[in-house]
Design an enzyme around this catalytic site. Structure first.
Site, PDB file in Angstrom:
ATOM      1  N   ASN A  21       0.823  -1.223   0.000  1.00 19.35           N
ATOM      2  CA  ASN A  21       0.000   0.000   0.000  1.00 19.35           C
ATOM      3  C   ASN A  21       0.859   1.276   0.000  1.00 19.35           C
ATOM      4  O   ASN A  21       0.466   2.292   0.565  1.00 19.35           O
ATOM      5  CB  ASN A  21      -0.997   0.015   1.182  1.00 19.35           C
ATOM      6  CG  ASN A  21      -2.099   1.060   1.071  1.00 19.35           C
ATOM      7  OD1 ASN A  21      -2.550   1.616   2.060  1.00 19.35           O
ATOM      8  ND2 ASN A  21      -2.546   1.379  -0.132  1.00 19.35           N
ATOM      9  N   CYS A  55       3.091   1.674  -3.178  1.00 18.96           N
ATOM     10  CA  CYS A  55       3.441   1.902  -4.586  1.00 18.96           C
ATOM     11  C   CYS A  55       2.215   1.836  -5.507  1.00 18.96           C
ATOM     12  O   CYS A  55       1.734   2.853  -5.980  1.00 18.96           O
ATOM     13  CB  CYS A  55       4.487   0.884  -5.050  1.00 18.96           C
ATOM     14  SG  CYS A  55       6.081   1.049  -4.219  1.00 18.96           S
ATOM     15  N   ARG A  56       1.719   0.613  -5.772  1.00 19.09           N
ATOM     16  CA  ARG A  56       0.697   0.443  -6.818  1.00 19.09           C
ATOM     17  C   ARG A  56      -0.704   0.857  -6.383  1.00 19.09           C
ATOM     18  O   ARG A  56      -1.381   1.608  -7.110  1.00 19.09           O
ATOM     19  CB  ARG A  56       0.672  -1.022  -7.289  1.00 19.09           C
ATOM     20  CG  ARG A  56       1.923  -1.437  -7.999  1.00 19.09           C
ATOM     21  CD  ARG A  56       2.003  -2.948  -8.134  1.00 19.09           C
ATOM     22  NE  ARG A  56       2.119  -3.587  -6.822  1.00 19.09           N
ATOM     23  CZ  ARG A  56       2.080  -4.892  -6.609  1.00 19.09           C
ATOM     24  NH1 ARG A  56       1.906  -5.705  -7.631  1.00 19.09           N
ATOM     25  NH2 ARG A  56       2.208  -5.382  -5.393  1.00 19.09           N
ATOM     26  N   SER A  57      -1.192   0.384  -5.237  1.00 20.61           N
ATOM     27  CA  SER A  57      -2.602   0.678  -4.905  1.00 20.61           C
ATOM     28  C   SER A  57      -2.842   2.161  -4.592  1.00 20.61           C
ATOM     29  O   SER A  57      -3.881   2.689  -4.996  1.00 20.61           O
ATOM     30  CB  SER A  57      -3.158  -0.254  -3.820  1.00 20.61           C
ATOM     31  OG  SER A  57      -2.481  -0.117  -2.600  1.00 20.61           O
TER      32      SER A  57
HETATM   33  P1  4NP Z   1       3.305  -2.258  -3.377  1.00 18.22           P
HETATM   34  O1  4NP Z   1       4.898  -2.483  -3.398  1.00 18.22           O
HETATM   35  O2  4NP Z   1       2.703  -3.595  -2.969  1.00 18.22           O
HETATM   36  O3  4NP Z   1       2.967  -1.903  -4.794  1.00 18.22           O
HETATM   37  O4  4NP Z   1       3.049  -1.148  -2.385  1.00 18.22           O
HETATM   38  C1  4NP Z   1       5.656  -2.895  -2.299  1.00 18.22           C
HETATM   39  C2  4NP Z   1       5.964  -1.986  -1.296  1.00 18.22           C
HETATM   40  C3  4NP Z   1       6.769  -2.363  -0.242  1.00 18.22           C
HETATM   41  C4  4NP Z   1       7.268  -3.649  -0.189  1.00 18.22           C
HETATM   42  C5  4NP Z   1       6.970  -4.572  -1.183  1.00 18.22           C
HETATM   43  C6  4NP Z   1       6.162  -4.190  -2.240  1.00 18.22           C
HETATM   44  N1  4NP Z   1       8.120  -4.042   0.898  1.00 18.22           N
HETATM   45  O5  4NP Z   1       8.705  -5.138   0.833  1.00 18.22           O
HETATM   46  O6  4NP Z   1       8.260  -3.253   1.863  1.00 18.22           O
END
Ligand code: 4NP
Length: 153
Positions: free
Chosen positions: A11, A13-15
């Protein structure tokens, strides 16, 4: 009121990028008062955090507001609260079902299954390519808005 929830892993980057793009789109169609939009992560890793710098930069570049977005975790109750639960990849969809304790639910869908691409949205946290993510989310959000408008009628 139609309620839409975008879901990814962190939560950050993409969402949240999908949430901001979709809100901007909905406002341009003057449907802001009819569609409520939120986002959540299947993990608790970034609860309370602002979106990733790459997401904020991309939204700024397209003059899309990122105001008021802070990480929160997807919870079981969300399946009842929201009408459309939109995951970014297959893992998000599996995790949503795990959290809800349900094998399948028609509200839950993977964003790019609404497009010709029928694929996961690559995670820019790992790819570093926030432009690719933006382009795919824009396509997915356009299809989602068409679907919701047709189902509102
Ligand atoms: P998201 O990406 O699912 O698109 O927000 C990520 C953000 C952080 C992490 C992995 C994916 N992380 O490992 O902290």
């Amino acid at each position: 009121m139609v309620k839409v929830l975008f879901v990814c892993l962190g939560n950050i980057c993409r969402s949240p990028m999908a949430e901001a793009i979709f809100r901007d789109m909905v406002e341009k169609y003057c449907l802001g008062g009819e569609i409520l939009i939120d986002s959540a992560g299947t993990s608790s890793w970034h609860v309370g955090a602002r979106p990733h710098k790459g997401t904020l930069r991309k939204l700024d570049e397209y003059r899309i507001s990122s105001e008021g977005m802070f990480g929160r975790q997807f919870i079981k109750k969300d399946i009842e609260e929201f009408d459309y639960i939109i995951g970014m990849d297959e893992m998000n969809i599996r995790d949503i079902y795990d959290i809800c304790g349900k094998p399948k639910h028609p509200k839950v869908m993977r964003l790019l299954d609404l497009t010709d691409k029928k694929a996961d949205v690559p995670d820019p946290y790992y790819t570093g390519d926030f432009q690719e993510t933006y382009d795919l989310l824009l396509d997915g959000c356009q299809r989602l808005l068409e679907k919701i408008k047709s189902e509102m009628e």
